[in-house]
Motif scaffolding. Structure first.
Motif, PDB file in Angstrom:
ATOM      1  N   LEU A 196     -80.501 -24.407 -90.444  1.00  0.00           N
ATOM      2  CA  LEU A 196     -80.674 -25.853 -90.353  1.00  0.00           C
ATOM      3  C   LEU A 196     -81.043 -26.278 -88.943  1.00  0.00           C
ATOM      4  N   GLU A 197     -80.515 -25.567 -87.979  1.00  0.00           N
ATOM      5  CA  GLU A 197     -80.758 -25.885 -86.567  1.00  0.00           C
ATOM      6  C   GLU A 197     -80.542 -24.623 -85.761  1.00  0.00           C
ATOM      7  N   LYS A 249     -69.169 -27.241 -89.210  1.00  0.00           N
ATOM      8  CA  LYS A 249     -68.899 -26.506 -87.967  1.00  0.00           C
ATOM      9  C   LYS A 249     -68.747 -25.005 -88.167  1.00  0.00           C
ATOM     10  N   LYS A 268     -73.933 -31.094 -91.515  1.00  0.00           N
ATOM     11  CA  LYS A 268     -73.816 -29.720 -91.030  1.00  0.00           C
ATOM     12  C   LYS A 268     -72.328 -29.451 -90.830  1.00  0.00           C
ATOM     13  N   ASP A 327     -76.794 -23.026 -93.646  1.00  0.00           N
ATOM     14  CA  ASP A 327     -76.507 -23.899 -94.793  1.00  0.00           C
ATOM     15  C   ASP A 327     -75.400 -23.364 -95.690  1.00  0.00           C
ATOM     16  N   ASP A 372     -77.489 -20.127 -84.547  1.00  0.00           N
ATOM     17  CA  ASP A 372     -78.044 -20.880 -85.658  1.00  0.00           C
ATOM     18  C   ASP A 372     -76.938 -21.581 -86.416  1.00  0.00           C
ATOM     19  N   ILE A 373     -77.213 -22.810 -86.827  1.00  0.00           N
ATOM     20  CA  ILE A 373     -76.350 -23.520 -87.763  1.00  0.00           C
ATOM     21  C   ILE A 373     -76.937 -23.255 -89.142  1.00  0.00           C
ATOM     22  N   ARG A 382     -70.259 -23.002 -90.260  1.00  0.00           N
ATOM     23  CA  ARG A 382     -71.425 -22.284 -90.769  1.00  0.00           C
ATOM     24  C   ARG A 382     -72.411 -22.031 -89.625  1.00  0.00           C
ATOM     25  N   PHE A 383     -72.188 -20.955 -88.905  1.00  0.00           N
ATOM     26  CA  PHE A 383     -73.054 -20.617 -87.771  1.00  0.00           C
ATOM     27  C   PHE A 383     -73.000 -19.118 -87.511  1.00  0.00           C
TER      28      PHE A 383
END
Length: 196
Positions: A144-145, A29, A27, A133, A130-131, A31-32
């Motif tokens: 992803l999370e 950092k 993951k 992709d 949200d994290i 990309r959120f």
């Protein structure tokens, strides 16, 4: 043409041949996205989402309980306590971020009237981030999370400084205290696997 030697780049999990597990994409950092629900008095929360610089993932602490026994000590898990998280915003030229932060502070405490809110429901908000992709444009991003922080309020706000010798954007730093956090692996609030 497949590059089969890439299958050997990883960590062998046993001493047997062919036991190497291929490395997975980490993951990243940057990309959120962060969504603020019930923050301030405006219904549009995307103004904050667009101006987030960085955000800290939740941190939980289990305060230990010490039980004294005959010749030693036994340690038990005490009540969990979620630590404050932080988020930094760029203060945009329209003043939207400053306005929303000011509205949230005013919801928590009316400085003019010197009056506080009657209960937490009057000022607390929800923070979901949200994290992702990396998908964008024609490719829909996948979550992803996801973290859902409930019962949030601003415990401190730092409007930053101004300086003639700097070209950096002005930022507003916020510390956020919250009651509970739920981590979901996968598709966030739309489904997925809840961890806690």
């Amino acid at each position: 043409m497949a590059i089969t030697s890439l299958n050997n780049i990883g960590i062998p999990t046993t001493n047997a041949a062919g036991s190497t597990q291929v490395l997975l994409m980490p993951k990243l950092k940057y990309r959120f996205r962060a969504l603020f629900v019930g923050f301030g008095v405006d219904t549009t929360t995307t103004e904050l989402t667009k101006q987030v610089v960085d955000i800290k993932r939740p941190n939980v602490n289990f305060n230990p309980i010490t039980i004294e026994v005959y010749n030693s000590k036994v340690f038990l898990q005490g009540k969990p306590e979620w630590q404050e998280t932080t988020v930094n915003f760029r203060d945009d030229a329209t003043g939207a971020v400053s306005k929303l932060v000011g509205q949230q502070i005013q919801k928590q405490f009316d400085f003019h009237e010197q009056s506080s809110a009657r209960s937490g429901i009057d000022y607390k908000f929800q923070l979901v981030y949200d994290i992702l992709d990396g998908g964008n444009g024609n490719t829909t991003p996948s979550v992803l999370e996801s973290w859902e922080l409930d019962g949030c309020f601003l415990s401190s706000v730092d409007y930053g400084d101004m300086a003639y010798n700097s070209s950096d954007p002005v930022q507003i730093a916020c510390n956020i205290k919250f009651d509970n956090a739920i981590q979901t692996i996968g598709s966030g609030l739309n489904g997925g696997s809840t961890v806690n």
